[in-house]
Scaffold this motif. Structure first.
Motif, PDB file in Angstrom:
ATOM      1  N   PRO A 152       0.837  -1.195   0.000  1.00 53.40           N
ATOM      2  CA  PRO A 152       0.000   0.000   0.000  1.00 53.40           C
ATOM      3  C   PRO A 152       0.876   1.251   0.000  1.00 53.40           C
ATOM      4  CG  PRO A 152       0.007  -1.035   2.146  1.00 53.40           C
ATOM      5  CD  PRO A 152       0.665  -1.992   1.207  1.00 53.40           C
ATOM      6  N   LYS A 153       0.480   2.275  -0.737  1.00 52.50           N
ATOM      7  CA  LYS A 153       1.225   3.521  -0.810  1.00 52.50           C
ATOM      8  C   LYS A 153       1.050   4.329   0.469  1.00 52.50           C
ATOM      9  CE  LYS A 153       1.069   3.923  -5.837  1.00 52.50           C
ATOM     10  NZ  LYS A 153       0.672   4.775  -6.984  1.00 52.50           N
ATOM     11  N   VAL A 154       2.142   4.922   0.924  1.00 52.97           N
ATOM     12  CA  VAL A 154       2.116   5.736   2.133  1.00 52.97           C
ATOM     13  C   VAL A 154       2.339   7.192   1.717  1.00 52.97           C
ATOM     14  CG1 VAL A 154       3.170   6.180   4.367  1.00 52.97           C
ATOM     15  CG2 VAL A 154       3.030   3.850   3.487  1.00 52.97           C
ATOM     16  N   SER A 155       1.480   8.065   2.192  1.00 50.99           N
ATOM     17  CA  SER A 155       1.596   9.465   1.826  1.00 50.99           C
ATOM     18  C   SER A 155       2.847  10.074   2.446  1.00 50.99           C
ATOM     19  CB  SER A 155       0.363  10.241   2.290  1.00 50.99           C
ATOM     20  OG  SER A 155       0.303  10.250   3.696  1.00 50.99           O
ATOM     21  N   ARG A 156       3.390  11.071   1.766  1.00 52.68           N
ATOM     22  CA  ARG A 156       4.620  11.713   2.243  1.00 52.68           C
ATOM     23  C   ARG A 156       4.412  12.413   3.577  1.00 52.68           C
ATOM     24  NH1 ARG A 156       7.889  15.059  -2.105  1.00 52.68           N
ATOM     25  NH2 ARG A 156       7.884  12.936  -2.962  1.00 52.68           N
ATOM     26  N   SER A 157       3.251  13.021   3.776  1.00 50.73           N
ATOM     27  CA  SER A 157       2.980  13.712   5.046  1.00 50.73           C
ATOM     28  C   SER A 157       2.906  12.730   6.211  1.00 50.73           C
ATOM     29  CB  SER A 157       1.679  14.514   4.939  1.00 50.73           C
ATOM     30  OG  SER A 157       0.586  13.648   4.679  1.00 50.73           O
ATOM     31  N   PHE A 158       2.282  11.585   5.955  1.00 48.62           N
ATOM     32  CA  PHE A 158       2.195  10.571   7.014  1.00 48.62           C
ATOM     33  C   PHE A 158       3.581  10.055   7.377  1.00 48.62           C
ATOM     34  CE2 PHE A 158       1.887   6.114   8.271  1.00 48.62           C
ATOM     35  CZ  PHE A 158       1.071   6.218   9.380  1.00 48.62           C
ATOM     36  N   LEU A 159       4.422   9.891   6.335  1.00 43.58           N
ATOM     37  CA  LEU A 159       5.783   9.414   6.586  1.00 43.58           C
ATOM     38  C   LEU A 159       6.578  10.422   7.414  1.00 43.58           C
ATOM     39  CD1 LEU A 159       7.775   7.155   5.964  1.00 43.58           C
ATOM     40  CD2 LEU A 159       8.445   8.385   3.902  1.00 43.58           C
ATOM     41  N   LYS A 160       6.382  11.731   7.132  1.00 42.96           N
ATOM     42  CA  LYS A 160       7.059  12.756   7.928  1.00 42.96           C
ATOM     43  C   LYS A 160       6.644  12.703   9.383  1.00 42.96           C
ATOM     44  CE  LYS A 160       7.942  16.162   4.271  1.00 42.96           C
ATOM     45  NZ  LYS A 160       7.647  17.543   3.819  1.00 42.96           N
ATOM     46  N   HIS A 161       5.315  12.541   9.616  1.00 44.64           N
ATOM     47  CA  HIS A 161       4.823  12.431  10.994  1.00 44.64           C
ATOM     48  C   HIS A 161       5.431  11.213  11.694  1.00 44.64           C
ATOM     49  CE1 HIS A 161       2.076  15.769  10.942  1.00 44.64           C
ATOM     50  NE2 HIS A 161       1.402  15.295   9.880  1.00 44.64           N
ATOM     51  N   LEU A 162       5.504  10.120  10.969  1.00 47.08           N
ATOM     52  CA  LEU A 162       6.057   8.891  11.555  1.00 47.08           C
ATOM     53  C   LEU A 162       7.517   9.074  11.948  1.00 47.08           C
ATOM     54  CD1 LEU A 162       5.329   5.966  12.206  1.00 47.08           C
ATOM     55  CD2 LEU A 162       6.182   5.326   9.954  1.00 47.08           C
ATOM     56  N   ILE A 163       8.294   9.737  11.071  1.00 40.31           N
ATOM     57  CA  ILE A 163       9.703   9.972  11.368  1.00 40.31           C
ATOM     58  C   ILE A 163       9.855  10.910  12.556  1.00 40.31           C
ATOM     59  CG2 ILE A 163      11.815  11.023  10.474  1.00 40.31           C
ATOM     60  CD1 ILE A 163      11.005  10.018   7.696  1.00 40.31           C
ATOM     61  N   THR A 164       9.012  11.941  12.625  1.00 40.40           N
ATOM     62  CA  THR A 164       9.062  12.887  13.747  1.00 40.40           C
ATOM     63  C   THR A 164       8.806  12.190  15.070  1.00 40.40           C
ATOM     64  OG1 THR A 164       8.309  14.662  12.295  1.00 40.40           O
ATOM     65  CG2 THR A 164       8.098  15.019  14.680  1.00 40.40           C
TER      66      THR A 164
END
Length: 381
Positions: A152-164
């Motif tokens: 499944p594709k992960v949105s870039r904004s969600f990935l940023k939140h996850l990294i934060t």
């Protein structure tokens, strides 16, 4: 550690810690061993035990993992070297393609690798020194195509939140771990040396029970009667009572305690001095036959002089040939003769009363002079 270059271990991780508090994240191998050695020595001083899991990495791969009990005898470095030398090197399974390949090598099946063994050499041993032989070619098989898997594709904004979130968790974890190290260091018990320097002798005896005799000797050597008496009340021992009695000049008690203690050479000398002060010079002579102390011989000789036993004093000085003792014997004899002469006057009824009284006073003066003869020359008398 004397490790070969192709077997050197890059990092080490110390986990499952009991009784110690060290960093659990991977760190340089030598630094980790140094911290582990310090923790082992600290547990040894406290007479406590602990354990931990050691996992070593070579080029980001697990080299070995073993659980050890602390403290250990000797050096941690020697223990790890021994563990490495006793482990057999094993090989990693050979890499294979998805399609069926190398069918000409029926011996190339992969073997399992123990996670607790050294991963120093990953080259499959079966490919080395293999005898050359002719193998009949088999018909080619059609490569098996594996089904594709779509993630499944992960949105870039969600990935940023996850990294934060991940970064914040790492920072918080590091802060808590650092705080724990600071708290553990703060709560670590003080060393024996620091307690002695501060004069906290009772605490030193409590935290280091196997060094209580060292505390007693320190206080005795310092002639610290007050602190030695306090230590004796909390940690009683017959030898301490003996030493206390000597420091307090209670010589009859020194003699009474002598049959309850181990008489070292130092305590034998103290006992001989006690016999001198209680005018038991013959007993002091017997002890000094073992010690062969020149100073003690001088003290005993002066004791005989004060007791007006000039022959025994002269016998001792025949070996010493000490001019001070010779002079003390001559002066002592004169005092003794004067005491006898004035005693006759004091007891002669034909003498006037005032003359008899004056003679009695002279006797007391001479007796006192004789009893203290040589004290200024020998502090042990």
């Amino acid at each position: 550690m004397g490790r070969k270059k192709d077997k050197e271990t890059d990092t080490i991780k110390i986990t499952n810690q009991e009784g110690i508090a060290l960093a659990t994240d991977p760190q340089p191998f030598d630094d980790g061993l140094a911290q582990l050695q310090a923790a082992s020595d600290h547990l040894f001083d406290l007479a406590q035990h602990g354990s931990c899991q050691i996992t070593a990495y070579h080029r980001d791969q697990v080299a070995f993992s073993v659980k050890i009990k602390l403290p250990i005898e000797g050096k941690i470095e020697d223990l790890i070297t021994d563990l490495i030398s006793r482990r057999q090197e094993v090989t990693s399974p050979p890499a294979t393609d998805v399609s069926v390949a190398n069918e000409t090598e029926p011996d190339s099946a992969s073997e399992p690798v123990s996670t607790d063994s050294l991963a120093a050499d990953t080259t499959p041993k079966r490919t080395r020194n293999r005898s050359h032989r002719t193998v009949a070619k088999k018909p080619k098989r059609t490569a098996i195509k594996l089904p594709s898997i779509s993630l499944p594709k992960v949105s870039r904004s969600f990935l940023k939140h996850l990294i934060t979130i991940a970064v914040l968790l790492i920072i918080a974890g590091g802060f808590l771990f650092g705080t724990k190290l600071v708290v553990d260091a703060y709560n670590a018990p003080p060393s024996y040396t620091s307690l002695i320097k501060k004069g906290d002798y009772l605490q030193a005896g409590k935290l280091y029970p196997n060094r209580r005799d060292d505390v007693r000797k320190t206080l005795t050597d310092q002639s610290n009667v007050k602190q030695l008496a306090k230590f004796q009340r909390v940690y009683p021992k017959a030898e301490t009572l003996f030493d206390l009695a000597y420091l307090q000049h209670d010589y009859p008690k020194v003699i009474a305690m002598s049959n309850r203690v181990t008489l070292s050479q130092e305590r034998q000398a103290k006992l001989a001095i006690a016999y001198v002060h209680t005018k038991q010079f013959d007993a002091a002579v017997l002890i000094n036959e073992q010690l062969k102390s020149k100073t003690l011989s001088e003290v005993i000789a002066l004791g005989y002089v004060r007791k007006k036993d000039f022959d025994k004093a002269q016998k001792i000085n025949d070996k010493l040939k000490d001019s001070t003792i010779s002079q003390a014997i001559e002066v002592g004899k004169k005092y003794a003769a004067g005491i006898d002469a004035f005693n006759k006057i004091a007891s002669d009824p034909k003498q006037p009363a005032d003359k008899r009284q004056q003679a009695k006073q002279t006797v007391k003066t001479f007796e006192h002079a004789l009893s203290t003869l040589g004290e200024s020359n020998n502090s042990n008398s």
